[in-house]
Design a protein around this motif. Structure first.
Motif, PDB file in Angstrom:
ATOM      1  N   ILE A 265       3.083   9.955  -9.925  1.00 45.74           N
ATOM      2  CA  ILE A 265       2.327  10.164 -11.158  1.00 45.74           C
ATOM      3  C   ILE A 265       1.540  11.474 -11.083  1.00 45.74           C
ATOM      4  O   ILE A 265       1.442  12.217 -12.065  1.00 45.74           O
ATOM      5  CB  ILE A 265       1.399   8.970 -11.411  1.00 45.74           C
ATOM      6  CG1 ILE A 265       2.232   7.716 -11.709  1.00 45.74           C
ATOM      7  CG2 ILE A 265       0.455   9.246 -12.567  1.00 45.74           C
ATOM      8  CD1 ILE A 265       1.406   6.457 -11.837  1.00 45.74           C
ATOM      9  N   ALA A 266       0.988  11.771  -9.904  1.00 46.46           N
ATOM     10  CA  ALA A 266       0.260  13.030  -9.747  1.00 46.46           C
ATOM     11  C   ALA A 266       1.185  14.224  -9.960  1.00 46.46           C
ATOM     12  O   ALA A 266       0.794  15.227 -10.576  1.00 46.46           O
ATOM     13  CB  ALA A 266      -0.385  13.095  -8.363  1.00 46.46           C
ATOM     14  N   ARG A 267       2.421  14.136  -9.443  1.00 45.79           N
ATOM     15  CA  ARG A 267       3.375  15.225  -9.667  1.00 45.79           C
ATOM     16  C   ARG A 267       3.688  15.380 -11.153  1.00 45.79           C
ATOM     17  O   ARG A 267       3.770  16.493 -11.678  1.00 45.79           O
ATOM     18  CB  ARG A 267       4.657  14.970  -8.872  1.00 45.79           C
ATOM     19  CG  ARG A 267       4.526  15.207  -7.374  1.00 45.79           C
ATOM     20  CD  ARG A 267       5.884  15.364  -6.741  1.00 45.79           C
ATOM     21  NE  ARG A 267       6.689  14.158  -6.906  1.00 45.79           N
ATOM     22  CZ  ARG A 267       6.814  13.206  -5.990  1.00 45.79           C
ATOM     23  NH1 ARG A 267       6.172  13.342  -4.842  1.00 45.79           N
ATOM     24  NH2 ARG A 267       7.573  12.145  -6.199  1.00 45.79           N
ATOM     25  N   ASP A 268       3.902  14.254 -11.831  1.00 46.58           N
ATOM     26  CA  ASP A 268       4.193  14.318 -13.265  1.00 46.58           C
ATOM     27  C   ASP A 268       3.029  14.951 -14.025  1.00 46.58           C
ATOM     28  O   ASP A 268       3.228  15.803 -14.907  1.00 46.58           O
ATOM     29  CB  ASP A 268       4.472  12.918 -13.813  1.00 46.58           C
ATOM     30  CG  ASP A 268       5.842  12.406 -13.402  1.00 46.58           C
ATOM     31  OD1 ASP A 268       6.670  13.242 -12.987  1.00 46.58           O
ATOM     32  OD2 ASP A 268       6.076  11.189 -13.496  1.00 46.58           O
ATOM     33  N   LEU A 269       1.808  14.529 -13.701  1.00 44.85           N
ATOM     34  CA  LEU A 269       0.647  15.087 -14.376  1.00 44.85           C
ATOM     35  C   LEU A 269       0.525  16.588 -14.118  1.00 44.85           C
ATOM     36  O   LEU A 269       0.209  17.370 -15.027  1.00 44.85           O
ATOM     37  CB  LEU A 269      -0.624  14.370 -13.916  1.00 44.85           C
ATOM     38  CG  LEU A 269      -0.784  12.916 -14.375  1.00 44.85           C
ATOM     39  CD1 LEU A 269      -2.036  12.318 -13.753  1.00 44.85           C
ATOM     40  CD2 LEU A 269      -0.869  12.830 -15.890  1.00 44.85           C
ATOM     41  N   HIS A 270       0.791  16.991 -12.878  1.00 48.29           N
ATOM     42  CA  HIS A 270       0.727  18.425 -12.556  1.00 48.29           C
ATOM     43  C   HIS A 270       1.752  19.206 -13.351  1.00 48.29           C
ATOM     44  O   HIS A 270       1.454  20.265 -13.929  1.00 48.29           O
ATOM     45  CB  HIS A 270       0.945  18.636 -11.056  1.00 48.29           C
ATOM     46  CG  HIS A 270       1.130  20.084 -10.685  1.00 48.29           C
ATOM     47  ND1 HIS A 270       2.362  20.680 -10.632  1.00 48.29           N
ATOM     48  CD2 HIS A 270       0.228  21.046 -10.369  1.00 48.29           C
ATOM     49  CE1 HIS A 270       2.222  21.950 -10.293  1.00 48.29           C
ATOM     50  NE2 HIS A 270       0.935  22.195 -10.124  1.00 48.29           N
ATOM     51  N   ASP A 271       2.989  18.696 -13.401  1.00 48.32           N
ATOM     52  CA  ASP A 271       4.036  19.412 -14.127  1.00 48.32           C
ATOM     53  C   ASP A 271       3.702  19.518 -15.605  1.00 48.32           C
ATOM     54  O   ASP A 271       3.859  20.577 -16.221  1.00 48.32           O
ATOM     55  CB  ASP A 271       5.379  18.694 -13.937  1.00 48.32           C
ATOM     56  CG  ASP A 271       5.856  18.748 -12.496  1.00 48.32           C
ATOM     57  OD1 ASP A 271       5.328  19.581 -11.742  1.00 48.32           O
ATOM     58  OD2 ASP A 271       6.739  17.943 -12.128  1.00 48.32           O
ATOM     59  N   VAL A 272       3.264  18.406 -16.201  1.00 48.34           N
ATOM     60  CA  VAL A 272       2.950  18.416 -17.633  1.00 48.34           C
ATOM     61  C   VAL A 272       1.803  19.367 -17.935  1.00 48.34           C
ATOM     62  O   VAL A 272       1.886  20.230 -18.828  1.00 48.34           O
ATOM     63  CB  VAL A 272       2.622  16.987 -18.109  1.00 48.34           C
ATOM     64  CG1 VAL A 272       2.060  17.006 -19.523  1.00 48.34           C
ATOM     65  CG2 VAL A 272       3.864  16.114 -18.051  1.00 48.34           C
TER      66      VAL A 272
ATOM     67  N   ARG B   5       0.826  -1.209   0.000  1.00 40.91           N
ATOM     68  CA  ARG B   5       0.000   0.000   0.000  1.00 40.91           C
ATOM     69  C   ARG B   5       0.861   1.260   0.000  1.00 40.91           C
ATOM     70  O   ARG B   5       0.525   2.253  -0.676  1.00 40.91           O
ATOM     71  CB  ARG B   5      -0.927  -0.004   1.223  1.00 40.91           C
ATOM     72  CG  ARG B   5      -2.097  -0.964   1.105  1.00 40.91           C
ATOM     73  CD  ARG B   5      -3.133  -0.675   2.160  1.00 40.91           C
ATOM     74  NE  ARG B   5      -2.631  -0.922   3.496  1.00 40.91           N
ATOM     75  CZ  ARG B   5      -2.762  -2.069   4.149  1.00 40.91           C
ATOM     76  NH1 ARG B   5      -3.392  -3.079   3.574  1.00 40.91           N
ATOM     77  NH2 ARG B   5      -2.279  -2.229   5.361  1.00 40.91           N
ATOM     78  N   ARG B   6       1.974   1.232   0.741  1.00 44.60           N
ATOM     79  CA  ARG B   6       2.850   2.399   0.772  1.00 44.60           C
ATOM     80  C   ARG B   6       3.458   2.660  -0.602  1.00 44.60           C
ATOM     81  O   ARG B   6       3.524   3.803  -1.063  1.00 44.60           O
ATOM     82  CB  ARG B   6       3.961   2.190   1.803  1.00 44.60           C
ATOM     83  CG  ARG B   6       4.876   3.385   1.974  1.00 44.60           C
ATOM     84  CD  ARG B   6       6.031   3.050   2.896  1.00 44.60           C
ATOM     85  NE  ARG B   6       6.889   2.041   2.310  1.00 44.60           N
ATOM     86  CZ  ARG B   6       7.828   2.305   1.411  1.00 44.60           C
ATOM     87  NH1 ARG B   6       8.017   3.546   0.986  1.00 44.60           N
ATOM     88  NH2 ARG B   6       8.580   1.338   0.931  1.00 44.60           N
ATOM     89  N   ARG B   7       3.888   1.594  -1.276  1.00 40.52           N
ATOM     90  CA  ARG B   7       4.468   1.785  -2.604  1.00 40.52           C
ATOM     91  C   ARG B   7       3.438   2.279  -3.607  1.00 40.52           C
ATOM     92  O   ARG B   7       3.753   3.096  -4.475  1.00 40.52           O
ATOM     93  CB  ARG B   7       5.077   0.464  -3.076  1.00 40.52           C
ATOM     94  CG  ARG B   7       6.314   0.055  -2.279  1.00 40.52           C
ATOM     95  CD  ARG B   7       6.969  -1.163  -2.891  1.00 40.52           C
ATOM     96  NE  ARG B   7       8.179  -1.531  -2.148  1.00 40.52           N
ATOM     97  CZ  ARG B   7       8.992  -2.517  -2.503  1.00 40.52           C
ATOM     98  NH1 ARG B   7       8.723  -3.224  -3.595  1.00 40.52           N
ATOM     99  NH2 ARG B   7      10.063  -2.784  -1.781  1.00 40.52           N
ATOM    100  N   VAL B   8       2.206   1.766  -3.478  1.00 39.94           N
ATOM    101  CA  VAL B   8       1.151   2.248  -4.368  1.00 39.94           C
ATOM    102  C   VAL B   8       0.896   3.734  -4.140  1.00 39.94           C
ATOM    103  O   VAL B   8       0.741   4.516  -5.090  1.00 39.94           O
ATOM    104  CB  VAL B   8      -0.135   1.426  -4.151  1.00 39.94           C
ATOM    105  CG1 VAL B   8      -1.319   2.077  -4.849  1.00 39.94           C
ATOM    106  CG2 VAL B   8       0.048   0.002  -4.669  1.00 39.94           C
ATOM    107  N   ALA B   9       0.875   4.142  -2.860  1.00 39.58           N
ATOM    108  CA  ALA B   9       0.653   5.561  -2.555  1.00 39.58           C
ATOM    109  C   ALA B   9       1.789   6.424  -3.093  1.00 39.58           C
ATOM    110  O   ALA B   9       1.553   7.506  -3.642  1.00 39.58           O
ATOM    111  CB  ALA B   9       0.508   5.748  -1.042  1.00 39.58           C
TER     112      ALA B   9
END
Length: 418
Positions: free
Chosen positions: A198-205, A188-192
Motif C-alpha cells: 500500500i505504501a508503494r501504491d501511495l508513493h506511485d500515485v 504479522r508478516r502478511r500485514v507488513a
C-alpha cells in the motif's frame, strides 16, 4: 466447584502440604495393615494382633521421609528402602513398611528418565525381595515375599507411565504453542507486506500526480498574464490531476477499511488497459510519449497487470522530473514467451539521467514490485544520453499454470505485444 475439588486444588497449589497428606495416608494404611493377620489353614479368616514398637517406629520413619519425596526423591527412596529392609529381617510378623518404599520408587520413576527407572527399580526390587526371602521369618515362597516383588514392580511401572504421559502432554502443548506463534508471525508478516504494498501504491500515485500538478502550475504561472487561455487550460489539467489523485488514493485507502466502515470503491485497480490514458496525462503535461503494444489488451495476472502499470507510471514520472525540457519517452510492452517485458526509455540529457538514479524511492519501489513477482529489473543511463527502465515480469508461475488473472478480452500469443 465442589468442596472436594476446592480442597484438591488447594493441595496442588502447596506441594509440601500435599506430600504431608500423602505421608499421613500411607502411615494410616501401614498401621491398619499391621493390625491384621491371616489365620486358618486356607487363609480366608482374619484376626487382629498388636504391632510391635519397632514396627511402629519403622513405619513412622518411612512415612515421614515421604514428606520430602519431591525435593530429594532418590534420598527418600534410600531411607524408605533401608527401613523396609530392617523391618523385613526383624519383624515377626512383619508390618507393611515396604509400602513407603513403593511410593518413593514411584516418585523416582515419575521424575527421572527411563534408564534410571529401570536401574533403580530393578535394584530396589532385588534388595527388598532378597531381604524378605533370605532374612525374613516366613518361607521363601510365602505370598508376602511375592507381594514385595509385585508391588515394587507396580510402583516403578506406574511412575514410568505417568512420566511418559506428562512428556506427551508437554510435547503436545509445546507444538500447539509453537503453531500459535507461527500463525501470529505469519499474520504479522502478511500485514507488513500489505502495508509495504500500500505504501508503494501511495508513493506511485502521489509522486505521479504531484509531478503533473507542479508542471502545470508552473506553466499557468508563466503564461498567466500573456496567454490566459493557456493558463486556464493548465489549471484545468491541475484540477484533473488532483481529482485523479484523490480517486486513486480513495481506492487504495479503501483497502484498509473494516467490515463496519462505509463501502469502499468497487473500481478495479489500474492496469495496462489504461496505459493510453496514462500516456495522455503526460502528453498534456508537455512530455511526448509514444506507446507500443497498447492496442492489444491481453489477459494478465492481476498482480502483474498492476505492477506493469505502476512501473510505467513511475518511470514516466521520473522522466518528467529529471530528463529535462524537450525530452521524449517511449513505452513498450511486449509478451515474450511466459514473460512480459516492460521498457521505458527517454532521450533526456545525461545529467538528468544521472540525477534520476540518485535519491528518492521510485527506482527502489519498482525493484521491490518486480522482485515480489519473481522478475528482474534493469535500470541505467543510455549510451549517448537518456535513461532506460527495463522490467521482465513472469506471467505464469513456475509450474506453468496460469495464476489469477485480471479482466480483459482475448489472449496474447507469445512474442506479440500485449
Amino acid at each position: 466447584m465442589s468442596t472436594l475439588e476446592r480442597a484438591w486444588c488447594g493441595l496442588r497449589a502447596h506441594p509440601l502440604a500435599l506430600d504431608a497428606a500423602l505421608a499421613a495416608g500411607v502411615l494410616l494404611c501401614m498401621v491398619v495393615g499391621s493390625f491384621v493377620v491371616p489365620r486358618g489353614a486356607n487363609g480366608v479368616t482374619w484376626g487382629v494382633r498388636a504391632p510391635d514398637p519397632l514396627g511402629l517406629l519403622l513405619m513412622t520413619l518411612g512415612a515421614a521421609a515421604l514428606v520430602f519425596r519431591r525435593r530429594a526423591s532418590m534420598t527418600v527412596l534410600v531411607v524408605t528402602g533401608t527401613v523396609s529392609v530392617i523391618e523385613s529381617v526383624t519383624g515377626d510378623p512383619r508390618a507393611p513398611v515396604a509400602m513407603s518404599a513403593v511410593v518413593a520408587l514411584y516418585t523416582v520413576a515419575s521424575t527421572t528418565d527411563r534408564t534410571t527407572t529401570w536401574r533403580v527399580g530393578l535394584l530396589t526390587m532385588t534388595v527388598l525381595t532378597a531381604a524378605a526371602v533370605l532374612g525374613g521369618p516366613l518361607p521363601w515362597y510365602a505370598q508376602e515375599n511375592l507381594g514385595v516383588l509385585a508391588w515394587t514392580g507396580i510402583g516403578a511401572t506406574a511412575g514410568d507411565a505417568v512420566r511418559s504421559r506428562r512428556a506427551v502432554v508437554q510435547a503436545i502443548r509445546e507444538r500447539a504453542e509453537r503453531a500459535e506463534r507461527t500463525r501470529e508471525e505469519e499474520a504479522r508478516r502478511r500485514v507488513a507486506e500489505e502495508r509495504l504494498r500500500i505504501a508503494r501504491d501511495l508513493h506511485d500515485v502521489v509522486a505521479h500526480h504531484i509531478a503533473l500538478v507542479n508542471v502545470q502550475a508552473g506553466v499557468a504561472a508563466h503564461v498567466m498574464d500573456k496567454r490566459p487561455d493557456q493558463a486556464r487550460e493548465a489549471l484545468a489539467h491541475v484540477r484533473e490531476a488532483g481529482r485523479s489523485a484523490l480517486n486513486e488514493l480513495r481506492a487504495t485507502v479503501g483497502l484498509l477499511r473494516q467490515s463496519g466502515d462505509p463501502e469502499a470503491p468497487t473500481e478495479p485497480a489500474p492496469g495496462l488497459s489504461r496505459l493510453e490514458e496514462l500516456a495522455a496525462t503526460f502528453r498534456s503535461a508537455g512530455l511526448p510519449v509514444e506507446v507500443a503494444g497498447a492496442g492489444q489488451s491481453g489477459v494478465l495476472p492481476a498482480a502483474v497487470d498492476l505492477a506493469a502499470y505502476r512501473i510505467i507510471q513511475e518511470a514516466l514520472t521520473n522522466v518528467r522530473k529529471h530528463a529535462g525540457t524537450g525530452a521524449r519517452a517511449e513505452v513498450s510492452v511486449v509478451r515474450v514467451g511466459s514473460d512480459i517485458e516492460v521498457t521505458v526509455v527517454d532521450d533526456g540529457s545525461p545529467d538528468g539521467a544521472a540525477e534520476a538514479t540518485g535519491g528518492g524511492h521510485g527506482l527502489l519501489g519498482m525493484r521491490e514490485r518486480v522482485t515480489a513477482l519473481g522478475g528482474t529489473l534493469t535500470t541505467g543511463p543510455r549510451h549517448g544520453g537518456g535513461f532506460c527502465v527495463h522490467a521482465i515480469l513472469p506471467v505464469e508461475n513456475r509450474t506453468g499454470s496460469r495464476t489469477e488473472t485480471s479482466t480483459g478480452a482475448g489472449t496474447t500469443a507469445p512474442g506479440e505485444p500485449v
